[in-house]
Design an enzyme around this catalytic site. Structure first.
Site, PDB file in Angstrom:
ATOM      1  N   ARG A   1       2.791   0.559   0.614  1.00  0.00           N
ATOM      2  CA  ARG A   1       1.574   0.720   1.526  1.00  0.00           C
ATOM      3  C   ARG A   1       2.088   0.146   2.980  1.00  0.00           C
ATOM      4  NH1 ARG A   1      -3.272  -2.022  -1.075  1.00  0.00           N
ATOM      5  NH2 ARG A   1      -1.629  -3.366  -1.638  1.00  0.00           N
TER       6      ARG A   1
ATOM      7  N   ASN B   1      -4.225   1.911  -2.604  1.00  0.00           N
ATOM      8  CA  ASN B   1      -3.689   1.651  -3.752  1.00  0.00           C
ATOM      9  C   ASN B   1      -5.205   2.225  -4.667  1.00  0.00           C
ATOM     10  OD1 ASN B   1      -1.378   0.768  -3.591  1.00  0.00           O
ATOM     11  ND2 ASN B   1      -1.850  -1.263  -4.035  1.00  0.00           N
TER      12      ASN B   1
END
Length: 777
Positions: free
Chosen positions: A19, A37
């Protein structure tokens, strides 16, 4: 042209710095959107912008992928622009779109270790240093998605400096890294006596190292459990540890500070072992012992290899730095037959009489995970135990499963598995399920994966071994009772061969011949199998086309005292004449009750009161006892393991005949009983060198005879893959595998072993999952 796309990434994409990398790439390329996520361990990305900026985003992302990430699948969907004004890391969602990999634990990276060793760095000598690229993952996850609040790091609130690093989009290693900490806000070390009394210490790590150097035995809490640390150079310390652990001869692993230290203990043969030792997985690697090694001979008695590994946390590295030898025994902290301790209570209660002190910390170990073990079999890298670093990465199948599957493995050294779509998630090594605590740990691990992969048990096929007494079956039947799941039984050795085929990505679109060799497995005829040649009939099941000749097993004690098997074979072949031979070659002295025990075995043979067994493991037990290599088996596979270690090709014995093959009711039988009698002719004149060569040639010939049976199945048949798939615990034996490969090479047939999973029962659940493509239930 302004456009938008949604991207779903599956693979090793959570817990590896994905990320923050996406966020950084988005800032560089100017796209707007978000990354987050999802609940199946996958990652969702939404980006919008000009076609040029989107194209640049994909190019830049491919260049900046985190070092340990793995994109296994990518789905790109055109979407409508939303007019977003920025790019952000959104809060994670528990929504499951695609199931992805749960990240395994990763060894400390070089950058983090440099910080730990740098006196001017604020993390100097910090035992728990990690970043987005390294550190504990699976071992500290409560649930998915992988966010700090779903791990055992959630109780540690980031200090201002750590928070600044966390929020700095251009801090490559710590931006949005969930497991980071420092001496101000992270876990704390403490030193205790074995009865739970806190030791007043300003530096618990240094004091623990000092105690170890003084000869004390110390439990050390790591990532996935406790180790027992002790001097590896002091005979008295090693023998004391063996006595306390009730571990007479099973080898201990040694953790070395670095490669230079390890090179004093072992030879790096083959050279690829260096890459393996320093890999992010950091397994224990079995390598040839140096003749001048300073290690006590009691660390790995009767072995020609030493199990060595390098530190995979800062804690381990710092501890070894403070010791005199710079290497230590680091073995699992458990009592015989039970799982490794993961909390202080376990250590203070169960290991009170084993260790003297306990070096612990206050970060919870959520999921137990043992060290992985790797060896080389005839030059081929083979995993013996699949734990930290490797598990729970999945194995991709060459075909989609018909439904979700839960496989329960076997009984010894086992692990379960979850199957869905074209993937099998093999759980970390659990151990032997004949122990109640291990069985509970197996069940706990099973539910972790069932829950986190959203397995609907009412629609799931449960797969179990055919052996009616395996403890794992009870759990399967309890689930069926509660959820109405269907149960499917799979024969043990069929599953072993399928595990190898699944691992190597081989479809069952043609017939395939396989060799399954191990200790014991429940056979279709009610006998005990373990030296099998099996024809995989595509997706239509299998046929047993050959095996080692049945030998008599008269008691459960046979696996403990292998001279019982030797005696039983001799009695079954020679009757009362066997007594003189049993006495002559010292087998009576290798039995606790001497002649009385031989008489009891004789009575059982005469009455037919025995089990018939084709196991190559039990046959090797008998040979090892006959050659005088082993008297008492203190751990699984010891006689065969010692026999392999003792084997040498001195080129003195030239006339030992091959094992005969006979067809009986259309099945090829390797006449190993006659061969056993033939061996006797060489023992009269056998010194140690001759016995070592006999051991070498016997193992080689066992491999060759099984390969000849397999080749006969392949010859002249259509619709047959020109390979021999090998599986089972004995398929890690160098000389047996060499024998199979030599025969295969003569016929230009490739011999394959699994590469990513253990060939023993620790990988059998993968084959159990693969077997379900052949059934409609």
């Amino acid at each position: 042209m302004y456009r938008a796309v949604r991207i779903f990434l599956v693979g090793l994409v959570q817990g590896v710095g994905f990320r923050p990398t996406i966020n950084r790439v988005a800032k560089i390329t100017g796209v707007k959107g978000y990354v987050r996520n999802l609940g199946g361990s996958e990652v969702e990305i939404f980006i919008e912008g000009s076609q040029e900026s989107i194209d640049r985003f994909f190019r830049e992302l491919s260049r900046q992928l985190p070092p340990y990430s793995l994109i296994d699948e990518i789905t790109i969907i055109s979407d409508e622009p939303r007019g977003l004004q920025s790019f952000e890391i959104m809060k994670s969602s528990r929504e499951l779109v695609n199931r992805s990999m749960i990240p395994p634990d990763i060894a400390i990276c070089d950058e983090c270790l440099k910080e730990v060793l740098n006196p001017s760095d604020r993390r100097y000598r910090y035992p728990f240093n990690s970043c987005a690229w390294c550190g504990p993952r699976y071992s500290m996850i409560y649930s998915l998605p992988y966010d700090r609040e779903n791990t055992s790091m959630r109780k540690y609130k980031l200090c201002r400096k750590c928070l600044d690093e966390y929020n700095d989009v251009y801090n490559v290693r710590r931006h949005h890294a969930q497991g980071i900490s420092c001496p101000e806000d992270g876990p704390r070390l403490a030193l205790y006596t074995s009865d739970g009394k806190l030791v007043d210490s300003s530096d618990p790590l240094k004091d623990a190292a000092k105690l170890i150097d003084e000869g004390y035995i110390v439990a050390v809490k790591g990532i996935g459990g406790f180790h027992i640390a002790a001097l590896a150079t002091d005979d008295d310390v090693v023998l004391m540890l063996r006595k306390r652990k009730n571990r007479p001869t099973k080898p201990f692993a040694i953790m070395c500070l670095n490669l230079d230290i390890a090179s004093r203990l072992v030879y790096f043969v083959p050279p690829s072992s260096i890459d393996l030792l320093t890999s992010p997985q950091r397994p224990i690697v079995l390598l040839p012992k140096r003749h001048d090694s300073p290690v006590s001979r009691y660390v790995s008695p009767n072995m020609d290899v030493e199990g060595v590994f390098l530190p995979y946390t800062a804690l381990h590295y710092l501890l070894l730095m403070e010791t005199r030898d710079k290497f230590l025994i680091m073995t699992s902290a458990n009592i015989h037959g039970e799982p490794m301790c993961i909390d202080d209570e376990c250590v203070f209660t169960k290991l009170r009489g084993v260790v003297d002190y306990v070096l612990t910390h206050d970060r919870e170990i959520v999921n137990r995970v043992d060290d992985s073990v790797v060896r080389y079999t005839d030059g081929i890298q083979v995993i013996l135990r699949r734990g930290r670093g490797y598990a729970p990465k999945w194995i991709r199948l060459p075909i989609d499963l018909k439904r979700d599957v839960v496989a329960f493995g076997a009984e010894l050294q086992t692990a379960g598995a979850i199957g869905f779509n074209d993937k099998v998630v093999l759980m970390p090594y659990i151990g032997d399920l004949d122990n109640v605590d291990t069985l509970r740990d197996f069940e706990k691990t099973l539910w972790f994966f069932i829950n986190n992969y959203s397995i609907d048990l009412s629609k799931t096929l449960l797969v179990i071994d055919k052996h009616p007494l395996y403890a794992s079956r009870e759990i399967a039947y309890e689930i069926r009772k509660k959820y109405g799941s269907n149960i499917f039984e799979v024969q043990h050795h069929y599953a072993h061969i399928l595990s190898t085929l699944a691992d190597r990505g081989i479809d069952l679109d043609e017939n395939i011949v396989g060799i399954a060799i191990d200790g014991v497995g429940y056979g279709d005829d009610g006998n005990i199998w373990g030296g099998e040649v099996i024809l995989i009939q595509g997706r239509n099941g299998y046929r047993r086309c050959g095996h080692l000749e049945y030998i008599p097993i008269t008691s459960d004690r046979d696996s403990i005292y292998p001279a019982r098997i030797s005696s039983a074979i001799l009695i079954s072949m020679l009757g009362s004449e066997a007594y003189n031979i049993i006495k002559k070659f010292g087998l009576i002295e290798r039995l606790p009750y001497g002649e009385k025990e031989v008489q009891a075995i004789h009575n059982k043979i005469i009455m037919g009161d025995y089990i018939r067994c084709s196991s190559i493991g039990r046959y090797l037990d008998a040979v090892s006892a006959l050659l005088g290599f082993i008297t008492y088996r203190s751990y699984e596979g010891e006689p065969a393991i010692v026999m392999e270690a003792m084997s040498k090709n001195w080129n003195r014995i030239r006339d030992l005949e091959p094992i005969e093959i006979r067809l009986e009711d259309g099945v090829a039988i390797a006449k190993t009983l006659n061969y056993f009698i033939d061996i006797l002719g060489y023992l009269d004149r056998a010194d140690l060198m001759a016995k070592q060569e006999l051991a070498f040639r016997i193992q080689l010939e066992l491999g060759k005879v099984l390969a000849r049976i397999a080749i006969n199945e392949l010859k002249g048949r259509r619709n047959m893959k020109q390979i021999i798939a090998v599986g089972g615990g004995a398929s890690v034996n160098t000389y047996i595998v060499r024998g199979i490969r030599e025969v295969g090479a003569e016929e230009d047939i490739e011999v394959i072993l699994p590469r990513r999973i253990p060939p023993n029962d620790g990988g059998i659940a993968v084959g159990q999952v693969y077997a379900t493509i052949a059934v409609d239930i």
